[in-house]
Motif scaffolding. Structure first.
Motif: not given
Length: 78
Positions: A35-45, A47-54
């Motif tokens: 699941e975490h891999d899919a989240t991080l693969r969905a964005y590049d550096r 476009t990665l939003p704070h909401e995805a990792v915050g």
């Protein structure tokens, strides 16, 4: 004293050559890693939003590889 924008620009330049890994976690290990891999693969550096990792409760960065962390470091600095 440099501005925040100047510091972020330096970080972006410093990590611009870091290649994007194919995967960001040990994805075969468990469902959470997948699941975490899919989240991080969905964005590049860019476009990665704070909401995805915050969220402390759901933080894919805590499970990322060194390569994945290094790739996304400019986004994390923002």
């Amino acid at each position: 004293m440099p501005t925040d924008a100047a510091i972020l620009a330096q970080i972006t330049r410093a990590f611009a050559g870091v290649p994007r890994p194919e995967h960001f976690t040990d994805h075969p290990f468990c469902d959470e890693c997948q699941e975490h891999d899919a989240t991080l693969r969905a964005y590049d550096r860019e476009t990665l939003p704070h909401e995805a990792v915050g969220s402390a409760a759901r933080d894919p960065i805590a499970m990322t590889t060194a390569e994945g962390f290094t790739y996304h470091l400019p986004a994390l600095a923002r």
